[in-house]
Design a protein around this motif. Sequence first.
Motif, PDB file in Angstrom:
ATOM      1  N   TYR A 139       0.990  -1.630  -0.315  1.00 47.99           N
ATOM      2  CA  TYR A 139      -0.402  -0.065  -0.002  1.00 47.99           C
ATOM      3  C   TYR A 139       0.925   1.449   0.210  1.00 47.99           C
ATOM      4  O   TYR A 139       1.581   1.208   0.666  1.00 47.99           O
ATOM      5  N   HIS A 140       0.547   2.434  -0.602  1.00 45.92           N
ATOM      6  CA  HIS A 140       0.521   3.461  -0.881  1.00 45.92           C
ATOM      7  C   HIS A 140       0.673   4.317   1.113  1.00 45.92           C
ATOM      8  O   HIS A 140       0.075   4.409   1.497  1.00 45.92           O
ATOM      9  N   HIS A 223      -1.810   1.064  -8.308  1.00 49.99           N
ATOM     10  CA  HIS A 223      -0.337   1.048  -7.472  1.00 49.99           C
ATOM     11  C   HIS A 223       0.188   1.034  -6.186  1.00 49.99           C
ATOM     12  O   HIS A 223       0.336   1.110  -5.692  1.00 49.99           O
ATOM     13  N   TRP A 224      -1.550   1.668  -5.564  1.00 48.99           N
ATOM     14  CA  TRP A 224      -1.575   2.189  -4.430  1.00 48.99           C
ATOM     15  C   TRP A 224      -2.183   1.118  -3.637  1.00 48.99           C
ATOM     16  O   TRP A 224      -1.965   0.832  -2.116  1.00 48.99           O
ATOM     17  N   ASP A 420       3.822  11.986   3.974  1.00 50.70           N
ATOM     18  CA  ASP A 420       3.092  10.984   3.127  1.00 50.70           C
ATOM     19  C   ASP A 420       1.498  11.215   4.690  1.00 50.70           C
ATOM     20  O   ASP A 420       0.219  11.455   3.721  1.00 50.70           O
TER      21      ASP A 420
END
Length: 455
Positions: A139-140, A223-224, A420
């Motif tokens: 996971y991002h 892509h996350w 983030d």
Amino acid sequence: MEFLALILFVLVCLVLMLGYPVAYALAGTALLFASVCALFGVFDMAYLHALPSRLYGIMTNQTLLAVPLFVFMGIMLEKSKVAELLLAAMSQMFGRFRGGLAISVVLVGMLMAASTGIVGATVVTMGLLSLPSMLNRGYHPAFATGSICATGTLGQIIPPSIALVLLGDVLSSAYQQAQLDMGIFSPESVSVGDLFVGALLPGLLLVVLYLCYVLLCSRFKPHWFESSVTAAAPLTLLPLLKALLPPLLLMLLVLGSILTGLATPTEAAGVGAFGALLLALISRQLSIATLKEVMLGTTKVTSMVFLILIGASVFSLVFRGLGGEALIEDFFAALPGGVFAAMLLVMLVIFLLGFILDFIEITFVVVPIVGPVLLAMGVDPVWLGIMIAINLQTSFLTPPFGFALFYLRGVAPASVKTSDMYKGVVPFIVIQLALLVMLAIWPQLATWLPAQLYG
């Protein structure tokens, strides 16, 4: 003399931003300012003669008795490992889908919010349990931390909520003050139960919006999420029921007793505290050491809340004595947009104050000032309470002083950057603001259910 009230408000905000304890900042600044003004003959110290009766009213307030009981319930459930079992069961159910772990986090956070009502406990618990798993699965970091922080704040709006208990008490006083100012003497008031019922639909709608955001991201930002989705173990019914039944039963006991009119929120809080104690005993997590830790934590949180309330009472008396309420009334009356402009301005001020102040400070400082004026203008008290509660919910997420960010930062791995976390909460802040707009357009989202149950 009214401009002195504005100076007092600015001074209090500056003292709070300097990092002084909230209760002392409120009471100390107000008393010093009142003393100086009294020396120059612009403040009547007789206003402070009402302070003993205010303090006695706080000590004998049955509604506020729900605060230590709900806090006890939340901390005890945190020690009972309810969240750990729930997350394991939900992960088993949704783990086979992309974004399944994020969906599990939102659903578990919803159940924890409806069981505990304490944001800090939910964020820390979910951060310890789910963040390492989310990061390990690819996971991002921004999405993972943002979803955990936002889900933890559901305890602000989904009952039983400490924020709604405090708001209910403050709005009740504001409603009575507004009626007195209009020359109306009525025993009617705003109850915490009304706010609990009014918050159900907006709270569930917010959960749905969170889930929609997760699903959209899994579709357009794959892509996350998990680098690969593996086949999950077969779902068995017994572990799922074992994880779901305890919090669901507790929710049914607490909220069901309030909705059916069998118990007041304070009585339901007592039932919830006893139920949490029973769950800890059944799960073999109850010991003398645990009970001592829970009671100590409850005492600390409750003492903080009541000390801030006492400080806010001193501030509100001085603010009223300086003519601050008349200043607010004149200002709102002069706005060209009427009630709409007044509500928009109040919501904007509360949102901006959320960047630097905690929800308790805003509840005890701002709401008693603007509440009577808005209610005198004909604003529905339940709708106003829910609007303020959702707005205050953003204060847990807005950098730099969002408490949910602080809670998660304390348990997050060093590899997760604070930047983030800030990026991750922005979409959820937008979702909460979107819910505010929806409530402004359709107030029935907050007022329909209380009208059906209580007429």
